[in-house]
Design an enzyme around this catalytic site. Structure first.
Site, PDB file in Angstrom:
ATOM      1  N   ASP A 146      15.158  46.357  65.913  1.00  7.42           N
ATOM      2  CA  ASP A 146      14.184  47.437  66.056  1.00  7.42           C
ATOM      3  C   ASP A 146      13.217  47.495  64.878  1.00  7.42           C
ATOM      4  O   ASP A 146      12.140  48.086  64.987  1.00  7.42           O
ATOM      5  CB  ASP A 146      14.903  48.793  66.170  1.00  7.42           C
ATOM      6  CG  ASP A 146      15.571  48.990  67.513  1.00  7.42           C
ATOM      7  OD1 ASP A 146      15.220  48.265  68.464  1.00  7.42           O
ATOM      8  OD2 ASP A 146      16.450  49.864  67.617  1.00  7.42           O
ATOM      9  N   GLU A 163      18.626  47.292  56.999  1.00  4.60           N
ATOM     10  CA  GLU A 163      17.601  48.221  56.536  1.00  4.60           C
ATOM     11  C   GLU A 163      16.279  47.520  56.235  1.00  4.60           C
ATOM     12  O   GLU A 163      15.308  48.172  55.860  1.00  4.60           O
ATOM     13  CB  GLU A 163      18.083  48.962  55.286  1.00  4.60           C
ATOM     14  CG  GLU A 163      19.227  49.931  55.557  1.00  4.60           C
ATOM     15  CD  GLU A 163      18.876  50.972  56.607  1.00  4.60           C
ATOM     16  OE1 GLU A 163      17.768  51.537  56.539  1.00  4.60           O
ATOM     17  OE2 GLU A 163      19.704  51.222  57.501  1.00  4.60           O
ATOM     18  N   GLU A 179      15.932  42.974  52.369  1.00  5.68           N
ATOM     19  CA  GLU A 179      16.690  44.216  52.513  1.00  5.68           C
ATOM     20  C   GLU A 179      15.783  45.426  52.360  1.00  5.68           C
ATOM     21  O   GLU A 179      16.225  46.559  52.509  1.00  5.68           O
ATOM     22  CB  GLU A 179      17.812  44.264  51.491  1.00  5.68           C
ATOM     23  CG  GLU A 179      18.823  43.133  51.637  1.00  5.68           C
ATOM     24  CD  GLU A 179      19.896  43.177  50.571  1.00  5.68           C
ATOM     25  OE1 GLU A 179      20.935  43.819  50.808  1.00  5.68           O
ATOM     26  OE2 GLU A 179      19.692  42.572  49.503  1.00  5.68           O
ATOM     27  N   GLY A 245      -2.547  50.295  39.117  1.00  4.22           N
ATOM     28  CA  GLY A 245      -3.019  51.077  37.973  1.00  4.22           C
ATOM     29  C   GLY A 245      -1.963  51.376  36.931  1.00  4.22           C
ATOM     30  O   GLY A 245      -2.277  52.009  35.905  1.00  4.22           O
ATOM     31  N   ARG A 270       9.912  45.762  33.552  1.00  2.00           N
ATOM     32  CA  ARG A 270      10.994  46.723  33.374  1.00  2.00           C
ATOM     33  C   ARG A 270      10.484  47.945  32.618  1.00  2.00           C
ATOM     34  O   ARG A 270       9.416  47.913  32.001  1.00  2.00           O
ATOM     35  CB  ARG A 270      12.149  46.094  32.610  1.00  2.00           C
ATOM     36  CG  ARG A 270      11.831  45.827  31.142  1.00  2.00           C
ATOM     37  CD  ARG A 270      13.001  45.206  30.414  1.00  2.00           C
ATOM     38  NE  ARG A 270      12.755  45.122  28.978  1.00  2.00           N
ATOM     39  CZ  ARG A 270      13.535  44.509  28.101  1.00  2.00           C
ATOM     40  NH1 ARG A 270      14.639  43.897  28.536  1.00  2.00           N
ATOM     41  NH2 ARG A 270      13.248  44.495  26.818  1.00  2.00           N
TER      42      ARG A 270
END
Length: 299
Positions: A146, A163, A179, A245, A270
């Site tokens: 789906d 997911e 995922e 940005g 990070r």
């Protein structure tokens, strides 16, 4: 390049509106049937559809469906075929277990098939159907069909977990783990991983006309977001949403907008654990183990 294919078309019997068109890979006249047709709500026929140039915009609903098929068959890559105006050509359809019908006809369909011992399910009301109802790509695993629209481009070796989501005119170019969300227009390179809950900004989700891509052997961490392109062997840490940005401290100590780093390879993005500032760090060697080859042998 002229492309000519034979399609099987479903049409609303009252209005004559085209609901969908399916093109077999073999280009043979293979018919379909469904309960909506049996009770007379829709009709079907075969139609020959020709695309004179994939660079020109589609001119009909039937041609729009052929272009989406070509993407899902991996005959063309996302952004290589003109889909301008496709939303205006596709009709909003109730995709049901008894066949496609106009949304206003669902209640009538339910009553007309009452004697068929069939529990009617409406899987979605949308302009785009599930890809797997029209095209089965080779060497691919899909946890929840789906979540894959017709027009998604899934290369062999792709695994889309439950997911994961892949929009039309978007997808993968090789072995990949999906995922998270791959939005329209986005391309993901071979051996890259889109972590759980991650999202990539597409041309329909705030990215405008900016096409975003991820290179090879890159990792978009769980619940991360991406609004710039990544080169190869890049990492975006979990939970970091990197927009064009966003202010980023470069390896040289300069503060720049992330768009200035778009497409560069070998960077780890990070947040500093104490200040929260976003940093780009040069990766001198692989910091993650890469994809598991056994998981992506989808024969």
């Amino acid at each position: 390049m002229t492309i000519k294919r034979l399609g099987h078309r479903y049409i609303d019997s009252e209005s004559g509106v085209t609901l969908d068109t399916w093109f077999s890979r073999s280009n043979e006249a293979i018919p379909r049937s469904c309960l909506a047709q049996k009770v007379g709500l829709i009709n079907s026929d075969f139609i020959e559809v020709e695309i004179e140039s994939i660079d020109d915009a589609p001119k009909s609903t039937e041609e729009a469906y052929l272009r989406l098929h070509l993407l899902s068959e991996c005959a063309v890559k996302p952004n290589e075929i003109n889909l301008e105006g496709v939303f205006g050509l596709l009709n909003n359809v109730a995709w049901t277990s008894a066949g496609p019908v106009l949304p206003s006809k669902v209640d009538a369909l339910r009553g007309l098939i009452a004697e068929e011992n069939h529990q009617l399910n409406v899987t979605s009301i949308d302009k785009f159907p599930r890809m797997t109802d029209y095209v089965i790509p080779e060497g691919v695993r899909i946890g929840n069909a789906d979540r894959i629209r017709l027009g998604a481009h899934l290369a062999s070796g792709t695994t889309v977990m439950h997911e994961g989501f892949v929009n039309f005119n978007a997808g993968t170019l090789g072995d990949s783990m999906v995922e998270g969300r791959i939005s329209a227009g986005v391309l993901v390179g071979k051996n890259s991983d889109i972590g759980g809950g991650a999202s990539i900004m597409g041309t329909l989700s705030g990215g405008g006309k900016q096409v975003i891509s991820i290179g090879e052997k890159s990792l978009l961490g769980a619940n991360a977001g991406l609004g710039i392109s990544l080169g190869s062997e890049c990492i975006v840490e979990s939970g970091l949403y990197l927009t064009a940005g966003s202010k980023v401290k470069t390896p040289d100590g300069e503060i720049v907008s992330a768009r200035e780093l778009s497409g560069q390879s070998g960077l780890l993005y990070r947040r500093h654990s104490q200040t929260g500032a976003i940093e780009a760090i040069v990766i001198k060697k692989a910091l993650w183990g890469g994809l598991n080859a056994d998981l992506h042998s989808n024969d």
